[in-house]
Write an enzyme that holds these catalytic residues in place. Structure first.
Site, mmCIF file in Angstrom:
data_model
loop_
_atom_site.group_PDB
_atom_site.id
_atom_site.type_symbol
_atom_site.label_atom_id
_atom_site.label_comp_id
_atom_site.label_asym_id
_atom_site.label_seq_id
_atom_site.Cartn_x
_atom_site.Cartn_y
_atom_site.Cartn_z
ATOM 1 N N SER A 143 0.846 -1.195 0.000
ATOM 2 C CA SER A 143 0.000 0.000 0.000
ATOM 3 C C SER A 143 0.873 1.233 0.000
ATOM 4 C CB SER A 143 -0.899 0.020 1.234
ATOM 5 O OG SER A 143 -1.537 1.276 1.390
ATOM 6 N N TYR A 157 -2.965 -0.413 9.790
ATOM 7 C CA TYR A 157 -2.814 -0.796 8.384
ATOM 8 C C TYR A 157 -1.412 -0.483 7.883
ATOM 9 C CZ TYR A 157 -3.902 -1.144 3.398
ATOM 10 O OH TYR A 157 -3.906 -1.474 2.059
#
Length: 248
Positions: A143, A157
């Site tokens: 990501s 995350y």
């Protein structure tokens, strides 16, 4: 293109969004593909995708496996190997995005995030790599938030995707003698049903990009296909951003 003819690919979380685009691209490039989907509610979509792509002798199979369940991930890889042969291209795509400032995060949320975003790739790699042919490919989907959080509420995350970078770099060293490459592809904002380009948060996200628009799932699939193919043979241990300039 047919530069993956004779190859077997395994993709986690392949029934929709970025995962489905990756499955489609690898099949289009000639690979036989096994992919996982998380639950019975996704079975019809996954089965339809497999049937659509299983043409002209191409073998495509959908396997139910929740990436939160380490045993299920291992069994899914073993199922794919039994059905299609040793995995040449492993794509760890399945992931979850839990948001919230750190003081509000629960231990259960932490564990589930790490189980799916870090442990599941580790388990899939361990299951696939013993029989993976020399010159194989391991591609982890990270990501843009791994290297730059950019806002509050993404600590869990970001931590999980940063851990994936470290895992990948170690893999590149562990498996390099066999010609097996290991890389991370970092998507930016991609137009999917979970993060639509016309969603409530889209305007704020686009405002911090160099390119003033969301990407499409095929943009990530294209990078994965490059790394999976012969032109990606000398790229390993790398973090490759497909993020519209989020990190610029």
């Amino acid at each position: 293109m047919a530069n993956l003819n004779g190859k077997v690919a395994f993709v986690t979380g392949g029934s929709r969004g970025i995962g489905a685009a990756i499955v489609r691209r690898l099949a289009a490039d000639g690979a036989d593909v096994a992919f996982t989907y998380v639950s019975a509610s996704s079975a019809a979509t996954a089965t339809a995708l497999a049937r659509e792509l299983a043409v002209d002798g191409r073998r495509v199979i959908a396997i139910q496996a929740d990436s939160a369940d380490a045993a299920a991930v291992k069994q899914a890889v073993e199922h794919a190997i039994a059905a299609l042969g040793p995995v040449d291209v492993l794509v760890n795509n399945a992931g979850i995005f839990v948001t919230g400032v750190i003081g509000d995060a629960s231990l259960d949320e932490y564990e589930r995030t790490m189980d799916i975003n870090v442990r599941a790739p580790f388990v899939a790699i361990q299951a696939a790599q013993p029989s993976m042919p020399d010159g194989g490919r391991i591609i982890n989907i990270g990501s843009c938030l791994a290297g730059r959080a950019g806002r509050a509420g993404v600590a869990l995350y970001s931590a999980s995707k940063s851990a994936l970078v470290g895992l990948t770099q170690g893999l590149a060293r562990d498996l390099g003698a066999r010609g097996i490459t290991a890389n991370v592809v970092h998507p930016g904002p991609i137009n999917t049903d979970m993060n639509p380009a016309d969603g409530a948060a889209a305007g704020a996200m686009v405002s911090v990009l160099s390119l003033p628009h969301y990407g499409e799932p095929r943009d990530i699939a294209g990078m994965v296909a490059f790394l999976a193919g012969p032109e990606g043979r000398y790229v390993t241990g790398a973090s490759l951003s497909v993020d519209g300039g989020y990190a610029a």
